[in-house]
Design a protein around this motif. Structure first.
Motif, PDB file in Angstrom:
ATOM      1  N   VAL A  52       0.941  -1.223  -0.025  1.00  0.00           N
ATOM      2  CA  VAL A  52      -0.280  -0.037   0.082  1.00  0.00           C
ATOM      3  C   VAL A  52       0.856   1.148  -0.006  1.00  0.00           C
ATOM      4  CG1 VAL A  52      -1.757   1.382   1.308  1.00  0.00           C
ATOM      5  CG2 VAL A  52      -1.688  -1.119   1.333  1.00  0.00           C
ATOM      6  N   ALA A  53       0.658   1.999  -1.113  1.00  0.00           N
ATOM      7  CA  ALA A  53       1.416   3.224  -1.233  1.00  0.00           C
ATOM      8  C   ALA A  53       1.013   4.429  -0.440  1.00  0.00           C
ATOM      9  CB  ALA A  53       1.759   3.659  -2.496  1.00  0.00           C
ATOM     10  N   ARG A  54      -0.508   4.543  -0.644  1.00  0.00           N
ATOM     11  CA  ARG A  54      -1.371   5.517  -0.196  1.00  0.00           C
ATOM     12  C   ARG A  54      -2.745   4.944   0.502  1.00  0.00           C
ATOM     13  NH1 ARG A  54       1.170   8.123  -4.233  1.00  0.00           N
ATOM     14  NH2 ARG A  54      -0.699   7.916  -5.279  1.00  0.00           N
ATOM     15  N   ALA A  55      -3.272   5.447   1.389  1.00  0.00           N
ATOM     16  CA  ALA A  55      -4.545   5.113   1.864  1.00  0.00           C
ATOM     17  C   ALA A  55      -5.323   6.162   2.632  1.00  0.00           C
ATOM     18  CB  ALA A  55      -4.555   3.737   2.638  1.00  0.00           C
ATOM     19  N   ARG A  56      -6.512   6.343   2.267  1.00  0.00           N
ATOM     20  CA  ARG A  56      -7.521   7.322   2.987  1.00  0.00           C
ATOM     21  C   ARG A  56      -8.759   6.967   3.097  1.00  0.00           C
ATOM     22  NH1 ARG A  56      -5.019  12.299   3.598  1.00  0.00           N
ATOM     23  NH2 ARG A  56      -3.165  12.976   2.116  1.00  0.00           N
ATOM     24  N   VAL A  57      -9.454   7.216   4.125  1.00  0.00           N
ATOM     25  CA  VAL A  57     -10.957   6.845   4.286  1.00  0.00           C
ATOM     26  C   VAL A  57     -11.673   7.939   3.685  1.00  0.00           C
ATOM     27  CG1 VAL A  57     -12.561   6.771   6.158  1.00  0.00           C
ATOM     28  CG2 VAL A  57     -10.543   6.146   6.622  1.00  0.00           C
ATOM     29  N   GLU A  58     -12.589   7.129   3.083  1.00  0.00           N
ATOM     30  CA  GLU A  58     -13.699   7.965   2.317  1.00  0.00           C
ATOM     31  C   GLU A  58     -14.825   8.244   3.182  1.00  0.00           C
ATOM     32  OE1 GLU A  58     -14.912   6.903  -1.712  1.00  0.00           O
ATOM     33  OE2 GLU A  58     -12.881   6.974  -2.553  1.00  0.00           O
ATOM     34  N   VAL A  59     -15.493   9.425   3.036  1.00  0.00           N
ATOM     35  CA  VAL A  59     -16.664   9.697   3.777  1.00  0.00           C
ATOM     36  C   VAL A  59     -18.027   9.184   3.163  1.00  0.00           C
ATOM     37  CG1 VAL A  59     -18.050  11.618   4.926  1.00  0.00           C
ATOM     38  CG2 VAL A  59     -15.600  11.807   4.891  1.00  0.00           C
ATOM     39  N   GLU A  60     -18.745   8.731   3.956  1.00  0.00           N
ATOM     40  CA  GLU A  60     -20.018   7.823   3.267  1.00  0.00           C
ATOM     41  C   GLU A  60     -21.391   8.479   3.874  1.00  0.00           C
ATOM     42  OE1 GLU A  60     -19.820   3.271   2.360  1.00  0.00           O
ATOM     43  OE2 GLU A  60     -18.763   3.729   4.298  1.00  0.00           O
ATOM     44  N   PHE A  61     -22.292   8.855   3.315  1.00  0.00           N
ATOM     45  CA  PHE A  61     -23.427   9.090   3.636  1.00  0.00           C
ATOM     46  C   PHE A  61     -24.236   7.963   4.237  1.00  0.00           C
ATOM     47  CE2 PHE A  61     -22.917  12.894   0.651  1.00  0.00           C
ATOM     48  CZ  PHE A  61     -22.833  13.777   1.827  1.00  0.00           C
ATOM     49  N   ASP A  62     -24.273   7.103   3.442  1.00  0.00           N
ATOM     50  CA  ASP A  62     -25.162   5.857   3.868  1.00  0.00           C
ATOM     51  C   ASP A  62     -24.274   4.365   3.513  1.00  0.00           C
ATOM     52  OD1 ASP A  62     -27.544   7.017   3.956  1.00  0.00           O
ATOM     53  OD2 ASP A  62     -27.420   7.184   1.859  1.00  0.00           O
ATOM     54  N   PRO A  63     -23.596   4.020   4.747  1.00  0.00           N
ATOM     55  CA  PRO A  63     -22.855   2.791   4.676  1.00  0.00           C
ATOM     56  C   PRO A  63     -23.817   1.626   4.317  1.00  0.00           C
ATOM     57  CG  PRO A  63     -22.392   3.768   6.804  1.00  0.00           C
ATOM     58  CD  PRO A  63     -23.589   4.475   6.177  1.00  0.00           C
ATOM     59  N   PRO A  64     -23.176   0.632   3.773  1.00  0.00           N
ATOM     60  CA  PRO A  64     -23.952  -0.611   3.105  1.00  0.00           C
ATOM     61  C   PRO A  64     -24.945  -1.001   4.150  1.00  0.00           C
ATOM     62  CG  PRO A  64     -21.770  -1.271   3.020  1.00  0.00           C
ATOM     63  CD  PRO A  64     -21.898   0.363   3.441  1.00  0.00           C
ATOM     64  N   ALA A  65     -26.072  -1.699   3.952  1.00  0.00           N
ATOM     65  CA  ALA A  65     -26.832  -2.330   4.836  1.00  0.00           C
ATOM     66  C   ALA A  65     -26.333  -3.340   5.522  1.00  0.00           C
ATOM     67  CB  ALA A  65     -28.245  -2.468   4.341  1.00  0.00           C
ATOM     68  N   ASP A  66     -25.361  -4.215   4.531  1.00  0.00           N
ATOM     69  CA  ASP A  66     -24.930  -5.592   5.131  1.00  0.00           C
ATOM     70  C   ASP A  66     -23.550  -5.353   5.859  1.00  0.00           C
ATOM     71  OD1 ASP A  66     -23.403  -4.737   2.957  1.00  0.00           O
ATOM     72  OD2 ASP A  66     -23.389  -6.723   2.075  1.00  0.00           O
ATOM     73  N   LEU A  67     -23.555  -4.284   6.373  1.00  0.00           N
ATOM     74  CA  LEU A  67     -21.741  -3.911   7.062  1.00  0.00           C
ATOM     75  C   LEU A  67     -21.577  -4.744   8.332  1.00  0.00           C
ATOM     76  CD1 LEU A  67     -19.341  -2.515   7.053  1.00  0.00           C
ATOM     77  CD2 LEU A  67     -20.297  -0.534   8.355  1.00  0.00           C
ATOM     78  N   GLU A  68     -22.611  -4.988   9.061  1.00  0.00           N
ATOM     79  CA  GLU A  68     -22.538  -5.464  10.311  1.00  0.00           C
ATOM     80  C   GLU A  68     -22.223  -6.965   9.688  1.00  0.00           C
ATOM     81  OE1 GLU A  68     -25.321  -4.946  13.191  1.00  0.00           O
ATOM     82  OE2 GLU A  68     -25.215  -2.679  13.339  1.00  0.00           O
ATOM     83  N   GLU A  69     -23.081  -7.597   9.143  1.00  0.00           N
ATOM     84  CA  GLU A  69     -22.935  -8.930   8.782  1.00  0.00           C
ATOM     85  C   GLU A  69     -21.669  -9.411   8.248  1.00  0.00           C
ATOM     86  OE1 GLU A  69     -25.513  -6.983   8.140  1.00  0.00           O
ATOM     87  OE2 GLU A  69     -27.211  -7.875   8.867  1.00  0.00           O
ATOM     88  N   LEU A  70     -20.970  -8.392   7.256  1.00  0.00           N
ATOM     89  CA  LEU A  70     -19.582  -8.462   6.617  1.00  0.00           C
ATOM     90  C   LEU A  70     -18.589  -8.633   7.684  1.00  0.00           C
ATOM     91  CD1 LEU A  70     -19.769  -6.157   3.614  1.00  0.00           C
ATOM     92  CD2 LEU A  70     -19.187  -8.385   3.581  1.00  0.00           C
ATOM     93  N   LEU A  71     -18.596  -7.669   8.712  1.00  0.00           N
ATOM     94  CA  LEU A  71     -17.609  -7.682   9.732  1.00  0.00           C
ATOM     95  C   LEU A  71     -17.703  -8.961  10.648  1.00  0.00           C
ATOM     96  CD1 LEU A  71     -17.810  -3.862  10.884  1.00  0.00           C
ATOM     97  CD2 LEU A  71     -16.200  -5.213   9.434  1.00  0.00           C
ATOM     98  N   ALA A  72     -18.884  -9.427  10.878  1.00  0.00           N
ATOM     99  CA  ALA A  72     -19.312 -10.530  11.714  1.00  0.00           C
ATOM    100  C   ALA A  72     -19.003 -11.811  10.941  1.00  0.00           C
ATOM    101  CB  ALA A  72     -20.734 -10.659  12.118  1.00  0.00           C
ATOM    102  N   GLU A  73     -18.889 -11.774   9.613  1.00  0.00           N
ATOM    103  CA  GLU A  73     -18.384 -12.940   8.824  1.00  0.00           C
ATOM    104  C   GLU A  73     -16.905 -13.042   8.739  1.00  0.00           C
ATOM    105  OE1 GLU A  73     -17.884 -13.849   3.994  1.00  0.00           O
ATOM    106  OE2 GLU A  73     -19.700 -12.605   4.661  1.00  0.00           O
ATOM    107  N   ILE A  74     -16.360 -11.982   8.694  1.00  0.00           N
ATOM    108  CA  ILE A  74     -14.997 -11.833   8.722  1.00  0.00           C
ATOM    109  C   ILE A  74     -14.172 -12.177   9.768  1.00  0.00           C
ATOM    110  CG2 ILE A  74     -14.380  -9.326   9.192  1.00  0.00           C
ATOM    111  CD1 ILE A  74     -12.938 -11.443   5.961  1.00  0.00           C
ATOM    112  N   THR A  75     -14.792 -11.848  11.055  1.00  0.00           N
ATOM    113  CA  THR A  75     -14.239 -12.109  12.228  1.00  0.00           C
ATOM    114  C   THR A  75     -14.430 -13.335  12.713  1.00  0.00           C
ATOM    115  OG1 THR A  75     -16.065 -10.887  13.467  1.00  0.00           O
ATOM    116  CG2 THR A  75     -14.070  -9.643  12.980  1.00  0.00           C
ATOM    117  N   GLY A  76     -15.491 -14.022  12.337  1.00  0.00           N
ATOM    118  CA  GLY A  76     -15.874 -15.290  12.764  1.00  0.00           C
ATOM    119  C   GLY A  76     -15.295 -16.401  11.935  1.00  0.00           C
ATOM    120  N   ALA A  77     -14.667 -16.034  10.787  1.00  0.00           N
ATOM    121  CA  ALA A  77     -14.231 -17.078   9.983  1.00  0.00           C
ATOM    122  C   ALA A  77     -13.504 -16.523   9.044  1.00  0.00           C
ATOM    123  CB  ALA A  77     -15.275 -17.783   9.187  1.00  0.00           C
TER     124      ALA A  77
END
Length: 220
Positions: A162-187
Motif C-alpha cells: 500500500v503506497a497511499r490510503a485514506r478513508v472516504e466519507v459515506e452518507f449511507d454505509p451498506p446495509a450488510d456492513l455488520e454482517e460483513l464484519l461478523a463474517e470476517i471475524t468469525g471465519a
C-alpha cells in the motif's frame, strides 16, 4: 532540554489522563511561531474499537489534561502554552497498521506501490494483510458501477504493497456492513486474488465527525 523539546513527561501525562477517558494518544504536534507555542494532541479510540471518539468525551479529556498541565510545570514548562486536543481529521493518510485496524468497516481509497487504485471496504487487518471488498461506487448519474470483467470483489492486499490510503466519507454505509464484519471475524476471509484493476471513480465526499475542540491556554 525544554519540556516542549523532550515531550517525555507530556506523553506520559497525556497517556494516563486519556486512558481514564477511554482514549489513546495518537500524535503530538508542536507549533512555534512569533507568539505562544501551540501543542496539539491528536487522540483516538483504542485500535480494537470501531467508530469515532465521542466528542463530549474528548472535551472532558481536554479539560482534565489542561488541569494536569496547570498543576505541574514539568509537563510543558512554566511559560504560557496553547494546548489543543483534537481527533484525527478524515483526510488523514493511513500509514501505520493501527490506523488500518481503526478503519475496519470503512470505505478506503487506496493506491498500491504498482500504481493501481482501489476503492474498497476494509473488512479486517489480518497480520500484515488487509482483507478488502471492492465497491466501485456510482457514476455521475447515480447509477451503480460494476467491477471490470474478471476482477475479484474480495481481495487481500499486503500492507507493504500500500503506497497511499485514506478513508472516504459515506452518507449511507451498506446495509450488510455488520454482517460483513461478523463474517470476517468469525471465519477466514474467502480466498481472493491480490491483483485488482482500477474500480472507477468514488462517491463524493461528505461531512466528517472528526472535529477540533476548544483550546486551553496554560498561563505562566
Amino acid at each position: 532540554m525544554s519540556a516542549l523539546e523532550d515531550q517525555t513527561i507530556l506523553r506520559e501525562t497525556a497517556t494516563e489522563v486519556l486512558a481514564s477517558h477511554g482514549l489513546v494518544l495518537e500524535e503530538v504536534e508542536i507549533r512555534r511561531g512569533g507568539g505562544t507555542p501551540q501543542v496539539r494532541l491528536i487522540v483516538d479510540l483504542p485500535e480494537d474499537q470501531l467508530g469515532s471518539a465521542d466528542l463530549d468525551t474528548v472535551a472532558e479529556a481536554s479539560r482534565a489534561l489542561s488541569e494536569a498541565v496547570d498543576a505541574d510545570d514539568a509537563v510543558l514548562g512554566s511559560a504560557p502554552v496553547l494546548l489543543e486536543v483534537t481527533t484525527p481529521g478524515v483526510d488523514r493518510e493511513l500509514t501505520a497498521p493501527r490506523h488500518f485496524r481503526r478503519a475496519r468497516g470503512r470505505l478506503l481509497s487506496l493506491t498500491t506501490e504498482e500504481g493501481t487504485t482501489l476503492r474498497a471496504r476494509l473488512l479486517a487487518v489480518d497480520g500484515e494483510e488487509l482483507a478488502l471488498r471492492q465497491e466501485p461506487g456510482r457514476d455521475d448519474r447515480g447509477r451503480p458501477l460494476k467491477l471490470p470483467a474478471g476482477t475479484t470483489e474480495r481481495l487481500r492486499l499486503p500492507l507493504a504493497e500500500v503506497a497511499r490510503a485514506r478513508v472516504e466519507v459515506e452518507f449511507d454505509p451498506p446495509a450488510d456492513l455488520e454482517e460483513l464484519l461478523a463474517e470476517i471475524t468469525g471465519a477466514d476471509a474467502a480466498p481472493a486474488s491480490r491483483a485488482a484493476t482500477d474500480p472507477g471513480p468514488g462517491d463524493s465526499p461528505g461531512p466528517t465527525a472528526a472535529t477540533d475542540h476548544p483550546a486551553a491556554t496554560k498561563e505562566s
